[in-house]
Write a protein that holds these residues in place. Structure first.
Motif, PDB file in Angstrom:
ATOM      1  N   THR A   5     -45.204  30.597  89.770  1.00 34.85           N
ATOM      2  CA  THR A   5     -45.754  30.185  88.483  1.00 34.85           C
ATOM      3  C   THR A   5     -45.010  30.899  87.362  1.00 34.85           C
ATOM      4  O   THR A   5     -44.382  31.942  87.563  1.00 34.85           O
ATOM      5  N   GLU A   6     -45.083  30.349  86.173  1.00 38.38           N
ATOM      6  CA  GLU A   6     -44.289  30.846  85.057  1.00 38.38           C
ATOM      7  C   GLU A   6     -44.553  32.327  84.806  1.00 38.38           C
ATOM      8  O   GLU A   6     -45.697  32.763  84.717  1.00 38.38           O
ATOM      9  N   ARG A  48     -47.255  23.524  89.890  1.00 36.51           N
ATOM     10  CA  ARG A  48     -47.361  24.686  88.998  1.00 36.51           C
ATOM     11  C   ARG A  48     -46.307  25.754  89.303  1.00 36.51           C
ATOM     12  O   ARG A  48     -46.165  26.721  88.539  1.00 36.51           O
ATOM     13  N   GLY A  63     -48.949  36.617  89.244  1.00 36.84           N
ATOM     14  CA  GLY A  63     -48.408  35.283  89.425  1.00 36.84           C
ATOM     15  C   GLY A  63     -48.523  34.825  90.859  1.00 36.84           C
ATOM     16  O   GLY A  63     -48.701  35.626  91.784  1.00 36.84           O
TER      17      GLY A  63
END
Length: 693
Positions: free
Chosen positions: A198-199, A150, A206
């Motif tokens: 994470t994005e 992820r 995040g």
């Protein structure tokens, strides 16, 4: 066998405990704490692919190997057998793991050390020993930890002289993203931190993982993702061919490599790194004046005495005499290496200046560049063989200087004697230790020399501090080109950048501050007309920028007006009042939606201070609210403006209450709804101070 769990401050690292006859432990998890669970209970969840502690093909790892090297004419792949695993762990408090392994056929032994401190920061290092009769060449040895799939984005940093720590982001894809540095020092473009997250991760949100190599020479940071579903972050020293060759019984040990995780964005990851540096306490950080941009090489005593008088009147606590005090140093083309006070400029030595500085109540410091030498110097003429490089030719010049080979015992002894003598004679409180060029063609004793040079520099710093325990040392390297935990283990602050332009400094300090806490970041009020960029900025903005660090001044105060001196004194007094907060609190940065502005602060349980910084013109007519991060949501705070308000600012009602009483609001409101923002002109800042009721 049961896995080993290190956990502290909401973070955890899990190692399996493999069959002693086959391989090293695999790192099954590095991330969020897993709660009150035993290692045995985790076994069903640990079946996913994971890299061994030191990745190698013998463990079915087909990415970059953790150890690379070999013996001439006898290539034998390494396949480690576990000899011993010692773990000393306390749930919630971290601990240590030491792993001993060997490969008798390859003729190698290995010791891996992992430490998790009470703040959840992990540091790791490996040592490899040659147990065979033939020499073993170490080409590379890195430390690595896995990150999950992820982790979709990478953040790292580049830069140049006077513009360090420029962020760049990219997708975390299959393959290797490698940041390699061969400058002989950490480098203006050295990433410092390589972050996976994470994005869309930011400062306050995040999940992120980051790695930092605590080494001041050549180094590598990389991220790797394989199709087999395994990803990792790794870092270590970058070795040139033949730089480290081990005879029988000899060992090579990596520098410490630091890993941090956060489930709440970059600020939390940075706080773990700050905690490591803050474990070594510092005395109160004196407001410092450096004379470089005030006088350059003009060391007229009367002018320097006037500068010292004005500095003391403004509340400055330390005076540092920069480049130009030693023999033959009337410009930057001569004199480096001749570490004797120039009798022609200073017939009575530095005592008249040092005595006046101390009489005014300030500490006295001095600039050195010990690792460098000008070819036009007595030292180079007498000892040309002390220059780092091949005897047959001179390395390419930079800044009219060459590098002194500190791994050469005679050169090392000369520098130690000169530094020790000058620190002793003038009872120096402080050294600004500079390193102003990249190292080109470094050759020591016929082999690549950065490894030996870096270790010799560390020894020199350690021995000098051992002789003078109260001496403070600043790491400067043409600004921020040597900022790493290796040098910071031996110094008290870093010079963040040679640019004192407050607009550029806002970003430089913001990103360097992920790794280094404010009290170790040199942040100075520069001249009204910046010497590097040529930009003119108001004093209030320059001072508000310098306030959030180890504050100082790099400005010719003899040219300042009385009004400017009084305004500067006001800002210095404010910094001193806020210093216990600024230099001990938790650094927070808002993910502010307006790209033309920044919002950052420092928070303690009872108080906080924030800066709302308008960098450029806004697109929106009305600025967005100031949502103040890091506060206790259940506490109530008094809110007031700290320090002088910027000129021509349109201040909201909370900043200028009609009855003079400060606004009181809960932390939950301040963090979620925020405060109405002032309308500021570009290159201005408003400070907001909060105190718990």
């Amino acid at each position: 066998m049961s896995p080993v769990i290190l956990s502290a401050a909401g973070a955890a690292l899990v190692l399996d405990d493999p069959d002693p006859q086959w391989g090293l432990p695999r790192v099954r998890h590095f991330g969020a704490a897993l709660g009150p669970v035993s290692g045995a209970a985790l076994l069903p969840a640990l079946a996913s692919p994971a890299p061994p502690l030191l990745p190698a093909q013998g463990d079915s790892w087909y990415g970059r190997p953790g150890l690379s090297g070999g013996r001439d004419g006898d290539q034998w792949p390494v396949r480690w057998s576990l000899d011993r695993l010692d773990a000393d762990t306390v749930s919630g408090s971290g601990g240590t793991v030491t792993i001993t392994a060997s490969d008798a056929r390859a003729g190698l032994g290995l010791v891996c050390e992992l430490v998790m401190d009470g703040g959840g920061l992990v540091r790791m290092r490996h040592a490899v020993t040659n147990t065979a009769a033939s020499p073993y060449r170490v080409d590379g040895l890195v430390c690595a930890l896995p990150v999950p799939g992820r982790a979709a984005e990478l953040l790292d940093f580049t830069g140049r002289w006077a513009l360090e720590k420029v962020p760049q982001r990219a997708e975390f894809r299959h393959g290797v993203w490698s940041r390699e540095n061969r400058r002989g020092r950490t480098g203006h473009d050295g990433t410092g931190l390589l972050v996976a997250g994470t994005e869309g991760f930011g400062f306050r949100g995040g999940e992120v993982w980051a790695v930092h190599a605590g080494w001041s020479g050549d180094h590598v940071h990389y991220a790797e993702r394989l199709p087999e579903g395994v990803s990792l972050l790794a870092a270590g020293e970058l070795l040139e061919p033949g730089e480290v060759v081990l005879g029988e019984g000899e060992s090579y040990r990596t520098p410490w490599v630091y890993f941090t995780w956060s489930g709440a964005g970059l600020d939390d990851a940075g706080a773990r790194l700050h905690g490591h540096l803050r474990a070594r306490p510092l005395p109160v950080r004196p407001v410092t004046l450096n004379n470089w941009e005030a006088t350059y090489f003009d060391h007229g005593l009367d002018r320097l005495l006037e500068l010292a008088d004005r500095a003391a009147a403004a509340g400055i606590e330390r005076f540092v005499l920069d480049d130009g005090w030693f023999r033959h140093r009337r410009h930057d083309r001569a004199g480096l290496g001749d570490w004797y006070v120039d009798e022609g400029v200073w017939p009575d030595g530095l005592h008249p200046l040092a005595d006046r500085v101390r009489k005014l109540g300030m500490q006295f410091g001095l600039w050195f560049e010990p690792e460098m030498v000008n070819p036009d110097s007595d030292l180079a003429r007498e000892h040309p063989d002390w220059i780092l490089g091949r005897a047959e030719r001179m390395p390419p010049p930079q800044r009219h200087q060459q590098v002194l080979d500190l791994a050469r015992p005679e050169a090392y002894a000369y520098l130690l004697e000169r530094l020790d003598a000058l620190v002793g004679e003038y009872a120096l409180d402080y050294i600004k230790w500079d390193h102003n060029r990249d190292i080109a063609e470094p050759v020591h004793a016929g082999v690549a020399g950065v490894h030996a040079q870096t270790l010799a520099t560390y020894r020199l710093l350690d021995e000098l501090r051992g002789r003078h325990p109260r001496l403070e040392i600043e790491s400067c390297s043409s600004g921020g080109a040597r900022v790493d935990f290796g040098i910071l283990a031996r110094t008290d602050r870093v010079w963040t950048s040679d640019s004192n332009d407050a607009l550029d400094r806002q970003a430089i300090q913001r990103w360097t501050g992920l790794l280094v806490p404010p009290e170790r970041l040199g942040c100075h009020v520069g001249a009204p007309h910046d010497h590097v960029t040529g930009r003119s900025l108001p004093l209030a903005f320059r001072a508000a920028t310098a306030l959030f660090g180890h504050m100082g001044v790099e400005w010719d105060l003899t040219s300042a007006s009385q009004a400017e001196l009084e305004e500067l004194a006001t800002w210095i007094a404010l910094h001193k009042r806020l210093r216990p907060l600024l230099h001990a609190g938790r650094v927070v940065r808002a993910d502010h939606p307006d790209r033309s502005a920044l919002l950052h602060g420092v928070v303690l349980p009872e108080r906080a201070v924030y800066a709302y910084v308008q960098l450029t013109s806004r697109t929106d007519l009305v600025p967005g609210p100031l949502r103040l991060p890091g506060l206790d949501p259940d506490a109530v705070y008094e809110v007031r403006v700290a320090g002088p308000a910027p000129e021509r600012a349109a201040l909201p009602a909370w900043a200028v209450p009609a009855d003079g009483a400060p606004v009181r609001l809960p932390g939950s409101v301040l963090g979620e709804l925020g405060l109405p923002a002032p309308a500021l002109r570009p290159a201005s800042a408003l400070l907001v101070e909060l105190e718990k009721v």
